[in-house]
Design a protein around this motif. Structure first.
Motif, PDB file in Angstrom:
ATOM      1  N   ASP A  44      93.295  19.869 -33.517  1.00  0.00           N
ATOM      2  CA  ASP A  44      94.526  20.349 -32.885  1.00  0.00           C
ATOM      3  C   ASP A  44      94.543  20.176 -31.366  1.00  0.00           C
ATOM      4  N   GLY A  45      93.458  19.637 -30.795  1.00  0.00           N
ATOM      5  CA  GLY A  45      93.393  19.400 -29.362  1.00  0.00           C
ATOM      6  C   GLY A  45      93.072  20.634 -28.542  1.00  0.00           C
ATOM      7  N   ARG A  46      92.768  21.729 -29.196  1.00  0.00           N
ATOM      8  CA  ARG A  46      92.484  22.977 -28.466  1.00  0.00           C
ATOM      9  C   ARG A  46      91.122  22.952 -27.799  1.00  0.00           C
ATOM     10  N   TYR A  47      90.109  22.379 -28.489  1.00  0.00           N
ATOM     11  CA  TYR A  47      88.741  22.412 -27.988  1.00  0.00           C
ATOM     12  C   TYR A  47      88.239  21.014 -27.672  1.00  0.00           C
ATOM     13  N   LEU A  48      87.468  20.934 -26.608  1.00  0.00           N
ATOM     14  CA  LEU A  48      86.832  19.684 -26.192  1.00  0.00           C
ATOM     15  C   LEU A  48      85.337  19.939 -26.085  1.00  0.00           C
ATOM     16  N   VAL A  49      84.552  19.248 -26.886  1.00  0.00           N
ATOM     17  CA  VAL A  49      83.098  19.349 -26.817  1.00  0.00           C
ATOM     18  C   VAL A  49      82.590  18.115 -26.084  1.00  0.00           C
ATOM     19  N   PHE A  50      81.569  18.293 -25.258  1.00  0.00           N
ATOM     20  CA  PHE A  50      81.028  17.175 -24.493  1.00  0.00           C
ATOM     21  C   PHE A  50      79.585  17.467 -24.100  1.00  0.00           C
ATOM     22  N   VAL A  51      78.926  16.458 -23.559  1.00  0.00           N
ATOM     23  CA  VAL A  51      77.537  16.563 -23.116  1.00  0.00           C
ATOM     24  C   VAL A  51      77.521  16.470 -21.600  1.00  0.00           C
ATOM     25  N   SER A  52      76.641  17.246 -20.973  1.00  0.00           N
ATOM     26  CA  SER A  52      76.513  17.202 -19.523  1.00  0.00           C
ATOM     27  C   SER A  52      75.062  17.431 -19.123  1.00  0.00           C
ATOM     28  N   ASP A  53      74.715  16.881 -17.968  1.00  0.00           N
ATOM     29  CA  ASP A  53      73.396  17.099 -17.380  1.00  0.00           C
ATOM     30  C   ASP A  53      73.435  18.214 -16.337  1.00  0.00           C
ATOM     31  N   ARG A  54      74.537  18.951 -16.250  1.00  0.00           N
ATOM     32  CA  ARG A  54      74.712  19.930 -15.172  1.00  0.00           C
ATOM     33  C   ARG A  54      73.639  21.011 -15.099  1.00  0.00           C
ATOM     34  N   PRO A  55      73.021  21.458 -16.207  1.00  0.00           N
ATOM     35  CA  PRO A  55      71.974  22.469 -16.030  1.00  0.00           C
ATOM     36  C   PRO A  55      70.603  21.866 -15.694  1.00  0.00           C
ATOM     37  N   GLY A  56      70.543  20.541 -15.513  1.00  0.00           N
ATOM     38  CA  GLY A  56      69.279  19.878 -15.231  1.00  0.00           C
ATOM     39  C   GLY A  56      68.643  19.275 -16.466  1.00  0.00           C
ATOM     40  N   TYR A  57      69.311  19.363 -17.598  1.00  0.00           N
ATOM     41  CA  TYR A  57      68.872  18.759 -18.855  1.00  0.00           C
ATOM     42  C   TYR A  57      70.115  18.487 -19.696  1.00  0.00           C
ATOM     43  N   ARG A  58      69.962  17.667 -20.740  1.00  0.00           N
ATOM     44  CA  ARG A  58      71.094  17.336 -21.608  1.00  0.00           C
ATOM     45  C   ARG A  58      71.513  18.568 -22.379  1.00  0.00           C
ATOM     46  N   ALA A  59      72.776  18.951 -22.251  1.00  0.00           N
ATOM     47  CA  ALA A  59      73.264  20.144 -22.926  1.00  0.00           C
ATOM     48  C   ALA A  59      74.681  19.900 -23.436  1.00  0.00           C
ATOM     49  N   ILE A  60      75.060  20.659 -24.441  1.00  0.00           N
ATOM     50  CA  ILE A  60      76.384  20.556 -25.041  1.00  0.00           C
ATOM     51  C   ILE A  60      77.256  21.684 -24.505  1.00  0.00           C
ATOM     52  N   PHE A  61      78.489  21.327 -24.149  1.00  0.00           N
ATOM     53  CA  PHE A  61      79.442  22.293 -23.604  1.00  0.00           C
ATOM     54  C   PHE A  61      80.724  22.262 -24.426  1.00  0.00           C
ATOM     55  N   LEU A  62      81.424  23.391 -24.442  1.00  0.00           N
ATOM     56  CA  LEU A  62      82.706  23.498 -25.135  1.00  0.00           C
ATOM     57  C   LEU A  62      83.746  24.001 -24.147  1.00  0.00           C
ATOM     58  N   PHE A  63      84.841  23.262 -24.053  1.00  0.00           N
ATOM     59  CA  PHE A  63      85.927  23.605 -23.139  1.00  0.00           C
ATOM     60  C   PHE A  63      87.162  23.953 -23.955  1.00  0.00           C
ATOM     61  N   ASP A  64      87.739  25.113 -23.687  1.00  0.00           N
ATOM     62  CA  ASP A  64      88.979  25.541 -24.322  1.00  0.00           C
ATOM     63  C   ASP A  64      90.122  24.969 -23.488  1.00  0.00           C
ATOM     64  N   VAL A  65      90.798  23.961 -24.008  1.00  0.00           N
ATOM     65  CA  VAL A  65      91.852  23.269 -23.261  1.00  0.00           C
ATOM     66  C   VAL A  65      93.033  24.205 -23.003  1.00  0.00           C
ATOM     67  N   ALA A  66      93.372  25.042 -23.968  1.00  0.00           N
ATOM     68  CA  ALA A  66      94.506  25.959 -23.810  1.00  0.00           C
ATOM     69  C   ALA A  66      94.228  27.019 -22.742  1.00  0.00           C
ATOM     70  N   GLN A  67      93.020  27.578 -22.753  1.00  0.00           N
ATOM     71  CA  GLN A  67      92.654  28.611 -21.778  1.00  0.00           C
ATOM     72  C   GLN A  67      92.086  28.031 -20.489  1.00  0.00           C
TER      73      GLN A  67
END
Length: 177
Positions: free
Chosen positions: A52-75
């Motif tokens: 439904d396009g509400r959630y976006l999951v992605f990978v980032s190195d922002r904490p200093g290691y490979r990690a998975i993040f979830l972004f609520d597009v609506a919020q």
């Protein structure tokens, strides 16, 4: 001479930025950024949207290691994923179910590649390839979270596997002759 070069650079950039304003085309700048940490200065990749396009999951190195993040597009904010990411453990290639409850991903927590499904409701992880022989990669989860497909080289070449979480077993896939 230096001032002339600076002026040329300034007017050249101005022309590029505003050049689309003539002839019916417009340069549209974002009116507001996607707040809540969608992008950072770290490498971010492998974006996948829920059905439904509400959630976006992605990978980032922002904490200093490979990690998975979830972004609520609506919020317009990141959603915590308790128990999912751990320092020093590579986790990547996420895929999200239709309603955003399940996230399938590749993990190297056990010193080898595994396909794991994280349940946001229970905060539990299910290693669906715990007894699998060979390497695995590129998971994709079905809309309802029941089926997970991925690539496996357990037969000496990369093939597509289908795992049924309902019966906790891979589906038999006959080779094409």
């Amino acid at each position: 001479m230096l001032q002339h070069g600076v002026n040329l650079l300034f007017y050249g950039l101005l022309l590029v930025l505003l050049g689309g304003c003539w002839g019916g085309s417009y340069l549209l700048l974002p009116t507001e950024p996607l707040a809540g940490g969608l992008n950072s200065l770290a490498r971010e990749e492998s974006p996948q949207l829920s059905y439904d396009g509400r959630y976006l999951v992605f990978v980032s190195d922002r904490p200093g290691y490979r990690a998975i993040f979830l972004f609520d597009v609506a919020q317009r904010q990141l959603i915590p994923l308790p128990g999912l990411n751990r320092p020093g453990i590579v986790q990547d290639q996420p895929s999200i179910s239709g309603d955003g409850r399940y996230i399938a991903f590749r993990s190297e927590a056990r010193g080898r590649s595994d396909i794991v499904v994280y349940d946001r409701l229970t905060r539990q992880q299910d290693i669906i390839t715990a007894t699998w022989q060979g390497e695995v990669q590129l998971p994709a989860i079905s809309g309802d979270g029941r089926f997970v497909t991925f690539q496996s080289d357990r037969n000496g070449q990369w093939n597509i596997e289908i795992y049924d979480r309902g019966v906790r077993s891979p589906l038999p896939v006959a080779p094409d002759n």
